[in-house]
Design a protein around this motif. Structure first.
Motif, PDB file in Angstrom:
ATOM      1  N   SER A 263      62.745   6.159 -27.666  1.00  0.00           N
ATOM      2  CA  SER A 263      61.625   6.476 -26.782  1.00  0.00           C
ATOM      3  C   SER A 263      60.716   5.271 -26.605  1.00  0.00           C
ATOM      4  CB  SER A 263      60.824   7.657 -27.351  1.00  0.00           C
ATOM      5  OG  SER A 263      60.381   7.371 -28.676  1.00  0.00           O
ATOM      6  N   GLY A 264      60.820   4.301 -27.475  1.00  0.00           N
ATOM      7  CA  GLY A 264      60.061   3.065 -27.356  1.00  0.00           C
ATOM      8  C   GLY A 264      60.367   2.167 -28.531  1.00  0.00           C
ATOM      9  N   GLN A 265      60.293   0.854 -28.301  1.00  0.00           N
ATOM     10  CA  GLN A 265      60.455  -0.081 -29.414  1.00  0.00           C
ATOM     11  C   GLN A 265      59.127  -0.307 -30.127  1.00  0.00           C
ATOM     12  OE1 GLN A 265      63.557  -3.296 -28.814  1.00  0.00           O
ATOM     13  NE2 GLN A 265      62.869  -3.046 -26.708  1.00  0.00           N
ATOM     14  N   ILE A 266      58.049  -0.102 -29.386  1.00  0.00           N
ATOM     15  CA  ILE A 266      56.707  -0.158 -29.967  1.00  0.00           C
ATOM     16  C   ILE A 266      56.055   1.185 -29.689  1.00  0.00           C
ATOM     17  CG2 ILE A 266      54.487  -1.338 -29.954  1.00  0.00           C
ATOM     18  CD1 ILE A 266      55.908  -3.817 -28.931  1.00  0.00           C
ATOM     19  N   VAL A 267      55.725   1.926 -30.720  1.00  0.00           N
ATOM     20  CA  VAL A 267      55.199   3.285 -30.557  1.00  0.00           C
ATOM     21  C   VAL A 267      53.880   3.415 -31.298  1.00  0.00           C
ATOM     22  CG1 VAL A 267      57.515   4.254 -30.321  1.00  0.00           C
ATOM     23  CG2 VAL A 267      56.454   4.162 -32.573  1.00  0.00           C
ATOM     24  N   SER A 268      53.148   4.438 -30.927  1.00  0.00           N
ATOM     25  CA  SER A 268      51.877   4.727 -31.578  1.00  0.00           C
ATOM     26  C   SER A 268      52.112   5.537 -32.847  1.00  0.00           C
ATOM     27  CB  SER A 268      50.967   5.504 -30.622  1.00  0.00           C
ATOM     28  OG  SER A 268      49.864   6.053 -31.313  1.00  0.00           O
ATOM     29  N   ASN A 269      51.229   5.342 -33.820  1.00  0.00           N
ATOM     30  CA  ASN A 269      51.346   6.128 -35.059  1.00  0.00           C
ATOM     31  C   ASN A 269      51.030   7.607 -34.818  1.00  0.00           C
ATOM     32  OD1 ASN A 269      48.628   5.580 -34.535  1.00  0.00           O
ATOM     33  ND2 ASN A 269      48.058   5.714 -36.699  1.00  0.00           N
ATOM     34  N   ARG A 270      50.539   7.917 -33.625  1.00  0.00           N
ATOM     35  CA  ARG A 270      50.248   9.310 -33.292  1.00  0.00           C
ATOM     36  C   ARG A 270      51.357   9.958 -32.450  1.00  0.00           C
ATOM     37  NH1 ARG A 270      43.884   8.775 -31.440  1.00  0.00           N
ATOM     38  NH2 ARG A 270      43.081   7.954 -33.420  1.00  0.00           N
ATOM     39  N   SER A 271      52.384   9.204 -32.164  1.00  0.00           N
ATOM     40  CA  SER A 271      53.453   9.724 -31.310  1.00  0.00           C
ATOM     41  C   SER A 271      54.699  10.013 -32.145  1.00  0.00           C
ATOM     42  CB  SER A 271      53.781   8.716 -30.203  1.00  0.00           C
ATOM     43  OG  SER A 271      54.249   7.503 -30.765  1.00  0.00           O
TER      44      SER A 271
ATOM     45  N   THR B 276      65.230  -0.733 -34.855  1.00  0.00           N
ATOM     46  CA  THR B 276      63.956  -1.240 -35.368  1.00  0.00           C
ATOM     47  C   THR B 276      62.855  -0.830 -34.398  1.00  0.00           C
ATOM     48  OG1 THR B 276      64.939  -3.146 -36.478  1.00  0.00           O
ATOM     49  CG2 THR B 276      62.605  -3.296 -35.944  1.00  0.00           C
ATOM     50  N   ILE B 277      61.734  -0.355 -34.927  1.00  0.00           N
ATOM     51  CA  ILE B 277      60.559  -0.044 -34.109  1.00  0.00           C
ATOM     52  C   ILE B 277      59.330  -0.610 -34.801  1.00  0.00           C
ATOM     53  CG2 ILE B 277      61.565   2.071 -33.178  1.00  0.00           C
ATOM     54  CD1 ILE B 277      59.615   3.571 -35.117  1.00  0.00           C
ATOM     55  N   GLU B 278      58.277  -0.791 -34.034  1.00  0.00           N
ATOM     56  CA  GLU B 278      56.988  -1.174 -34.597  1.00  0.00           C
ATOM     57  C   GLU B 278      55.978  -0.086 -34.268  1.00  0.00           C
ATOM     58  OE1 GLU B 278      55.549  -5.015 -33.693  1.00  0.00           O
ATOM     59  OE2 GLU B 278      57.142  -6.051 -34.791  1.00  0.00           O
ATOM     60  N   VAL B 279      55.234   0.344 -35.258  1.00  0.00           N
ATOM     61  CA  VAL B 279      54.232   1.396 -35.113  1.00  0.00           C
ATOM     62  C   VAL B 279      52.854   0.747 -35.131  1.00  0.00           C
ATOM     63  CG1 VAL B 279      53.300   3.533 -36.056  1.00  0.00           C
ATOM     64  CG2 VAL B 279      55.760   3.053 -36.233  1.00  0.00           C
TER      65      VAL B 279
ATOM     66  N   ASN C 157      67.492   6.517 -10.342  1.00  0.00           N
ATOM     67  CA  ASN C 157      67.994   5.703 -11.446  1.00  0.00           C
ATOM     68  C   ASN C 157      67.035   5.826 -12.624  1.00  0.00           C
ATOM     69  OD1 ASN C 157      69.042   3.835 -13.184  1.00  0.00           O
ATOM     70  ND2 ASN C 157      68.970   2.115 -11.759  1.00  0.00           N
ATOM     71  N   LEU C 158      67.459   6.572 -13.636  1.00  0.00           N
ATOM     72  CA  LEU C 158      66.588   6.852 -14.774  1.00  0.00           C
ATOM     73  C   LEU C 158      66.763   5.843 -15.906  1.00  0.00           C
ATOM     74  CD1 LEU C 158      66.986  10.742 -14.921  1.00  0.00           C
ATOM     75  CD2 LEU C 158      65.335   9.367 -13.637  1.00  0.00           C
ATOM     76  N   GLU C 159      67.309   4.659 -15.604  1.00  0.00           N
ATOM     77  CA  GLU C 159      67.482   3.641 -16.631  1.00  0.00           C
ATOM     78  C   GLU C 159      66.184   2.919 -16.956  1.00  0.00           C
ATOM     79  OE1 GLU C 159      70.218   3.221 -18.415  1.00  0.00           O
ATOM     80  OE2 GLU C 159      70.960   4.949 -17.309  1.00  0.00           O
ATOM     81  N   HIS C 160      65.219   2.959 -16.057  1.00  0.00           N
ATOM     82  CA  HIS C 160      63.948   2.277 -16.327  1.00  0.00           C
ATOM     83  C   HIS C 160      63.236   2.987 -17.471  1.00  0.00           C
ATOM     84  CE1 HIS C 160      59.883   0.701 -15.773  1.00  0.00           C
ATOM     85  NE2 HIS C 160      60.450  -0.291 -15.093  1.00  0.00           N
ATOM     86  N   PRO C 161      62.627   2.240 -18.403  1.00  0.00           N
ATOM     87  CA  PRO C 161      61.956   2.876 -19.545  1.00  0.00           C
ATOM     88  C   PRO C 161      60.907   3.905 -19.149  1.00  0.00           C
ATOM     89  CG  PRO C 161      62.166   0.516 -19.908  1.00  0.00           C
ATOM     90  CD  PRO C 161      62.616   0.773 -18.500  1.00  0.00           C
ATOM     91  N   ALA C 162      60.241   3.710 -18.014  1.00  0.00           N
ATOM     92  CA  ALA C 162      59.214   4.667 -17.595  1.00  0.00           C
ATOM     93  C   ALA C 162      59.812   6.003 -17.171  1.00  0.00           C
ATOM     94  CB  ALA C 162      58.388   4.077 -16.455  1.00  0.00           C
ATOM     95  N   LEU C 163      61.115   6.043 -16.915  1.00  0.00           N
ATOM     96  CA  LEU C 163      61.776   7.276 -16.481  1.00  0.00           C
ATOM     97  C   LEU C 163      62.787   7.790 -17.498  1.00  0.00           C
ATOM     98  CD1 LEU C 163      62.483   6.232 -12.770  1.00  0.00           C
ATOM     99  CD2 LEU C 163      60.530   7.541 -13.633  1.00  0.00           C
ATOM    100  N   ALA C 164      62.935   7.090 -18.604  1.00  0.00           N
ATOM    101  CA  ALA C 164      63.990   7.444 -19.560  1.00  0.00           C
ATOM    102  C   ALA C 164      63.826   8.854 -20.107  1.00  0.00           C
ATOM    103  CB  ALA C 164      64.001   6.428 -20.702  1.00  0.00           C
ATOM    104  N   ALA C 165      62.594   9.350 -20.227  1.00  0.00           N
ATOM    105  CA  ALA C 165      62.372  10.677 -20.798  1.00  0.00           C
ATOM    106  C   ALA C 165      62.930  11.791 -19.918  1.00  0.00           C
ATOM    107  CB  ALA C 165      60.874  10.897 -21.029  1.00  0.00           C
ATOM    108  N   PHE C 166      63.235  11.485 -18.660  1.00  0.00           N
ATOM    109  CA  PHE C 166      63.760  12.507 -17.746  1.00  0.00           C
ATOM    110  C   PHE C 166      65.283  12.610 -17.782  1.00  0.00           C
ATOM    111  CE2 PHE C 166      59.672  11.335 -15.729  1.00  0.00           C
ATOM    112  CZ  PHE C 166      59.077  12.596 -15.686  1.00  0.00           C
ATOM    113  N   ARG C 167      65.954  11.767 -18.561  1.00  0.00           N
ATOM    114  CA  ARG C 167      67.420  11.759 -18.535  1.00  0.00           C
ATOM    115  C   ARG C 167      68.006  13.102 -18.928  1.00  0.00           C
ATOM    116  NH1 ARG C 167      67.717   6.131 -21.841  1.00  0.00           N
ATOM    117  NH2 ARG C 167      67.248   4.698 -20.125  1.00  0.00           N
ATOM    118  N   GLY C 168      67.449  13.716 -19.955  1.00  0.00           N
ATOM    119  CA  GLY C 168      68.020  14.974 -20.425  1.00  0.00           C
ATOM    120  C   GLY C 168      67.755  16.158 -19.526  1.00  0.00           C
TER     121      GLY C 168
END
Length: 720
Positions: free
Chosen positions: A242-250, A339-342, A471-482
């Protein structure tokens, strides 16, 4: 047609023997005075002509038998493939091409495919004539060269290893053809040791390979299949985060799929995170801790989508992997790393016309709902400010900024926004009714961040226009793939939007409207990104709305707004998850930059790496080995402890094989020979060097002719 022993054709001259014998042994008539013969003279003349014809036929059969025997001993051959034909012991310029991808680690009958290829290659090497030139090529990049001698070639073959960044076979084969073209030896041969999987032979390379092979028409091509006809394997697909850099609240979302080839039944997939080991003997050591598990049933040839979610992650870098339990033929695709960064909740500036809180209501509630803000769960911390304060507003504390339906701004404000984005931040501009006069928005300062010049307002009062992401390959649209087919965009019509002129260089459409006009357009600016949305997210409540995106069942808008902002706040060019052979790049804080960093690889090896001080970046190019990499500097308290992950591309471990028909189409008209064992290799090479020998057919024909001669001779000379 050529002859292996052409000097034996001189034996055909023996055809004169039956001619001489025929003339010598011809019976001479004797004059006998017998009065009764005059009554049979007419009959005698007729029989004499018939006898001469029979003797002539017998003579021709004997001559033909001698000619066929001489031809057979000369061993004529038909040329059915490229290359000159002659003695098998003539020196050969040979190129041995090996598929050394990780796919060649597939184990069958207690041998991996590369070991099977090495065994056959060493046998072929032993059959090559002395003084031959041999080159050994594998999937590693670089120019090819002939080995010093056959012993060096043998040593090179024995030391072959698989590589995670192997070139496709056609690229290596083209290099082999180029190298053979430089050899002065007349006979040239290429041996390709491959598992014949589709991944090794990309169709897009067929034309280029055929063109290169036509430049070496005299090279005999031998494909040696070391693959398994019916492989059995379980494989994990590429990981999608869902992201390589995410919030500690997500919540971190990890998606992949389990793919079965020839294996059915139930299978378990586990998720592990690497956590500090308090009992470890080495400071900073980590141990895997299971954070999720799923069991799925698969039939052979099926695949099943998987999703894991992880919450409550602490600040800092987190690494882990997803793995499938059990054993199969290929182990390299049973585990995928990540690997992710929080980081703390990102601060977002929302600048809107007055009353700013009214204008910003929908977007702020989508990014940070009030209930989440009260519970400390919102991953975005939104500050709302009037557009009039932008000239005096300090933008540096914010990870991204949003302009909601902006009015014409001063040139200095547009330049301030452009500099802000260029430093690595994100900017979203939602255009609305206030973008008039358009001249202000089409001038150079504004065009440094906007995705094109404004042309006119397009209207669709019937409400039959809507967002249409495809085209749902863009990160801003990736959540809609499923849920791609279940998003009710049509229930949120767009009544008005701004049409744009030609997009500037580097800009591209993230999502269009149903009429194909740009809706969301991204444009890179320096180290950051700016996104222009051609319809607003909020509007004057006393006017007809431009759209109903945030109205009704607004979950598509909420997801879109969140994913778009998550993309913009992570707008740095860091790549924490890359493929084998792809360089990893980590941004470094200027106040915490060290002179060197300790890089620990997946195998535990360590090496010192120097940063690029000017770019404030650490670039690592030695990323061939899949796994989790760790980068450290300084002490445990205030030092740097980051990392990145490397994975094989999922398509590099696919085991679907080519058919004979596919191969024929791939090589076109260029002749090749396919073998699956020593006997077939020997037969193919013998045929390629010597051609299709006619010895057997000629001997059989000579035997038939001698048989006919024997029958006719007995018939002609039998006593009556």
């Amino acid at each position: 047609m050529t002859f292996v022993n052409p000097f034996l054709l001189a034996g055909a001259g023996l055809v004169v023997v039956p001619i001489v014998l025929h003339l010598v042994m011809r019976r001479r008539p004797r004059l006998v005075e017998f009065p009764a013969l005059r009554f049979v003279r007419l009959r005698h003349d007729t029989n004499q002509r018939r006898l001469r014809l029979r003797h002539l036929l017998l003579l021709l059969l004997r001559m033909l038998a001698i000619v066929l025997a001489a031809l057979a001993l000369a061993r004529p051959s038909l040329k059915l493939s490229a290359g000159p034909i002659g003695s098998q012991r003539a020196p050969v310029a040979a190129a041995m091409v090996f598929d050394t991808s990780k796919r060649m680690e597939y184990r069958h009958e207690n041998r991996i495919r590369l070991e099977a290829a090495q065994e056959l290659a060493l046998w072929v090497l032993a059959q090559l004539p002395p003084e031959s030139q041999v080159a050994v090529l594998d999937g590693r990049r670089g120019p090819a060269a002939f080995q010093v001698d056959l012993g060096a070639a043998r040593h090179r073959i024995e030391r072959l290893e698989t590589t995670a960044d192997a070139q496709p076979i056609p690229h290596v084969l083209a290099e082999a053809a180029r190298l053979l073209g430089e050899s002065e030896l007349a006979r040239k041969e290429i041996y390709v040791f491959t598992d014949l999987t589709r991944a090794a032979w990309p169709l897009e390379d067929a034309g280029r390979l055929q063109e290169r092979l036509r430049e070496a028409p005299d090279a005999g091509l031998y494909l040696i299949d070391v693959g398994v006809a019916q492989p059995a394997n379980l494989a994990l697909g590429d990981l999608r985060l869902s992201g390589q850099i995410v919030s500690n609240r997500s919540t971190l979302r990890i998606e992949t799929e389990l793919i079965s080839v020839g294996i059915g039944d139930k299978h378990t997939v586990e998720l592990y995170l690497l956590e500090p080991d308090p009992n470890g003997k080495v400071p900073g050591a980590r141990r895997p801790e299971k954070r999720g598990e799923q069991t799925v049933s698969l039939a052979p040839g099926q695949s099943r989508a998987l999703e894991f979610r992880v919450s409550n992650l602490g600040l800092g870098t987190h690494q882990g992997y997803v793995q499938v339990l059990g054993q199969d033929g290929l182990t390299v695709d049973d585990r995928r790393y990540f690997t992710i960064e929080v980081k703390p909740a990102w601060r977002i500036l929302i600048a809107a016309p007055k009353p700013e809180n009214t204008y910003a209501l929908f977007l702020r509630e989508a990014l940070a709902p009030e209930s989440f803000r009260r519970g400390g769960l919102a991953r975005f911390a939104c500050d709302v400010a009037p557009l009039d304060e932008l000239p005096r507003k300090d933008l540096s504390p914010y990870a991204a900024a949003c302009l909601l339906d902006p009015k014409p701004l001063e040139a200095a404000v547009w330049r301030k926004l452009a500099d802000y984005v260029a430093e690595g931040h994100g900017l979203a501009v939602w255009l609305g009714r206030n973008a008039e006069p358009v001249k202000s928005f089409n001038e150079n300062p504004a065009q440094e961040v906007l995705a094109g010049r404004l042309v006119r307002q397009a209207r669709s009062p019937e409400g039959n226009l809507a967002l249409a992401p495809r085209n749902l390959e863009h990160p801003a649209l990736a959540a809609f793939r499923g849920v791609a087919g279940a998003v009710p965009w049509s229930r949120h019509p767009v009544y008005r939007y701004w049409q744009l002129d030609a997009l500037p260089e580097g800009a591209h459409v993230i999502a269009p409207f149903t009429d194909e006009s740009p809706a969301l357009v991204e444009r890179p600016v320096g180290k950051g990104r700016a996104v222009t949305i051609t319809t607003p997210v909020s509007d004057d409540p006393n006017r007809d709305p431009w759209n109903l995106l945030p109205a009704g069942e607004a979950w598509p808008f909420v997801i879109l707004a969140n994913e778009l902002m998550a993309y913009l706040v992570g707008s740095g060019s860091e790549e924490l998850n890359c493929r084998s052979g792809q360089a990893a790049s980590l941004e470094l804080a200027a106040d915490r930059m060290a002179p060197s960093y300790l890089l620990t690889g997946p195998d535990g090896s360590q090496v010192r790496v120097a940063p690029d001080v000017k770019q404030r970046r650490l670039v690592i190019t030695s990323t061939e080995l899949p796994g989790n990499y760790r980068v450290q500097a300084g002490g445990a308290a205030d030092g740097v402890d980051r990392g990145f992950s490397v994975n094989l591309a999922a398509d590099q471990t696919r085991l679907e094989r080519w058919t004979d028909k596919d191969l024929a189409q791939f090589f076109g008209t260029y002749p090749y020979r396919l073998a699956r064992g020593k006997e077939q290799i020997e037969l193919n090479v013998h045929t390629g060097r010597v051609g299709r020998e006619l010895f057997g057919l000629l001997i059989l024909a000579a035997a038939v002719v001698l048989g006919l001669e024997h029958v006719l001779a007995n018939r002609f000379y039998k006593k009556g």
